[in-house]
Design a protein around this motif. Sequence first.
Motif, mmCIF file in Angstrom:
data_model
loop_
_atom_site.group_PDB
_atom_site.id
_atom_site.type_symbol
_atom_site.label_atom_id
_atom_site.label_comp_id
_atom_site.label_asym_id
_atom_site.label_seq_id
_atom_site.Cartn_x
_atom_site.Cartn_y
_atom_site.Cartn_z
ATOM 1 N N SER A 6 49.683 40.541 10.035
ATOM 2 C CA SER A 6 49.209 39.989 8.766
ATOM 3 C C SER A 6 49.926 38.673 8.529
ATOM 4 N N PHE A 7 49.176 37.645 8.180
ATOM 5 C CA PHE A 7 49.757 36.340 7.904
ATOM 6 C C PHE A 7 48.775 35.501 7.111
ATOM 7 N N THR A 8 49.225 34.327 6.679
ATOM 8 C CA THR A 8 48.409 33.423 5.870
ATOM 9 C C THR A 8 48.081 32.172 6.670
ATOM 10 N N ILE A 9 46.834 31.765 6.586
ATOM 11 C CA ILE A 9 46.379 30.528 7.216
ATOM 12 C C ILE A 9 46.032 29.555 6.096
ATOM 13 N N VAL A 10 46.501 28.325 6.219
ATOM 14 C CA VAL A 10 46.224 27.288 5.229
ATOM 15 C C VAL A 10 45.241 26.291 5.845
ATOM 16 N N ILE A 11 44.123 26.100 5.137
ATOM 17 C CA ILE A 11 43.109 25.147 5.586
ATOM 18 C C ILE A 11 43.032 24.055 4.520
ATOM 19 N N GLU A 12 43.157 22.812 4.945
ATOM 20 C CA GLU A 12 43.155 21.693 4.003
ATOM 21 C C GLU A 12 41.945 20.802 4.192
ATOM 22 N N GLY A 13 41.600 20.071 3.144
ATOM 23 C CA GLY A 13 40.547 19.069 3.242
ATOM 24 C C GLY A 13 39.302 19.369 2.429
ATOM 25 N N GLY A 14 39.206 20.548 1.857
ATOM 26 C CA GLY A 14 38.034 20.883 1.048
ATOM 27 C C GLY A 14 36.861 21.374 1.870
ATOM 28 N N ALA A 15 35.846 21.850 1.166
ATOM 29 C CA ALA A 15 34.647 22.394 1.802
ATOM 30 C C ALA A 15 33.882 21.265 2.498
ATOM 31 N N PRO A 16 33.127 21.580 3.537
ATOM 32 C CA PRO A 16 32.890 22.913 4.110
ATOM 33 C C PRO A 16 34.079 23.366 4.946
ATOM 34 N N TRP A 17 34.363 24.672 4.831
ATOM 35 C CA TRP A 17 35.530 25.244 5.501
ATOM 36 C C TRP A 17 35.238 25.619 6.944
ATOM 37 N N GLY A 18 33.988 25.919 7.251
ATOM 38 C CA GLY A 18 33.613 26.199 8.636
ATOM 39 C C GLY A 18 33.705 27.657 9.047
ATOM 40 N N PHE A 19 33.478 28.577 8.098
ATOM 41 C CA PHE A 19 33.434 29.984 8.473
ATOM 42 C C PHE A 19 32.412 30.718 7.622
ATOM 43 N N ARG A 20 32.022 31.889 8.106
ATOM 44 C CA ARG A 20 31.060 32.736 7.397
ATOM 45 C C ARG A 20 31.688 34.093 7.165
ATOM 46 N N LEU A 21 31.581 34.585 5.922
ATOM 47 C CA LEU A 21 32.111 35.896 5.547
ATOM 48 C C LEU A 21 31.088 36.990 5.800
ATOM 49 N N GLN A 22 31.604 38.184 6.035
ATOM 50 C CA GLN A 22 30.763 39.376 6.156
ATOM 51 C C GLN A 22 31.476 40.519 5.453
ATOM 52 N N GLY A 23 30.705 41.424 4.867
ATOM 53 C CA GLY A 23 31.275 42.610 4.240
ATOM 54 C C GLY A 23 31.409 42.464 2.742
ATOM 55 N N GLY A 24 32.039 43.436 2.131
ATOM 56 C CA GLY A 24 32.226 43.481 0.695
ATOM 57 C C GLY A 24 32.026 44.897 0.200
ATOM 58 N N ARG A 25 32.436 45.131 -1.020
ATOM 59 C CA ARG A 25 32.390 46.480 -1.590
ATOM 60 C C ARG A 25 30.998 47.086 -1.539
ATOM 61 N N GLU A 26 29.969 46.296 -1.858
ATOM 62 C CA GLU A 26 28.620 46.854 -1.888
ATOM 63 C C GLU A 26 28.111 47.260 -0.508
ATOM 64 N N PHE A 27 28.746 46.748 0.548
ATOM 65 C CA PHE A 27 28.376 47.114 1.918
ATOM 66 C C PHE A 27 29.298 48.188 2.489
ATOM 67 N N ARG A 28 30.271 48.622 1.672
ATOM 68 C CA ARG A 28 31.276 49.593 2.122
ATOM 69 C C ARG A 28 31.952 49.121 3.404
ATOM 70 N N SER A 29 32.237 47.843 3.423
ATOM 71 C CA SER A 29 32.818 47.218 4.603
ATOM 72 C C SER A 29 33.836 46.180 4.150
ATOM 73 N N PRO A 30 34.995 46.125 4.798
ATOM 74 C CA PRO A 30 35.989 45.131 4.405
ATOM 75 C C PRO A 30 35.487 43.720 4.685
ATOM 76 N N LEU A 31 35.973 42.768 3.918
ATOM 77 C CA LEU A 31 35.611 41.372 4.141
ATOM 78 C C LEU A 31 36.255 40.892 5.431
ATOM 79 N N ARG A 32 35.464 40.211 6.228
ATOM 80 C CA ARG A 32 36.003 39.680 7.477
ATOM 81 C C ARG A 32 35.287 38.396 7.849
ATOM 82 N N ILE A 33 35.843 37.693 8.801
ATOM 83 C CA ILE A 33 35.247 36.458 9.298
ATOM 84 C C ILE A 33 34.176 36.850 10.315
ATOM 85 N N ALA A 34 32.941 36.446 10.029
ATOM 86 C CA ALA A 34 31.819 36.811 10.904
ATOM 87 C C ALA A 34 31.408 35.677 11.825
ATOM 88 N N GLY A 35 31.759 34.453 11.483
ATOM 89 C CA GLY A 35 31.379 33.324 12.324
ATOM 90 C C GLY A 35 32.214 32.101 11.997
#
Length: 123
Positions: A6-35
């Motif tokens: 477990s660690f923290t990644i710092v991304i600077e420069g503002g959006a677009p960040w360049g990643f896609r999220l997947q998951g969430g409570r309504e999907f009964r799936s943890p949030l993760r990086i999908a792309g």
Amino acid sequence: MAETESFTIVIEGGAPWGFRLQGGREFRSPLRIAGLTPGGKASKSGLLVGDYIRSVNSIECDGLRHNEAQKLVKSAGRVLNISISRGSGPPPSPREPLTPMRTTTFPIPLPVHSVEVNFNSLL
């Protein structure tokens, strides 16, 4: 034995960040990086597909709905701090139980076709 980092990644420069999220409570799936966008800020910062999102800018993501997590990312400004879990252990699970979703059914009108037949011409 499975090992998870477990660690923290710092991304600077503002959006677009360049990643896609997947998951969430309504999907009964943890949030993760999908792309990741090849050569994008997230990719260059060390974020990997499959990383589990623990927090965004110090706000815990466990139990968040997908759109709530997206709003956190979009409101980040010029710096995005993402705490992640990475490894071969079991994925974290959302801690809040799901509430039943209300379903509304709308009738779909079927097209009406009419055919005119002249029975006198058949005789």
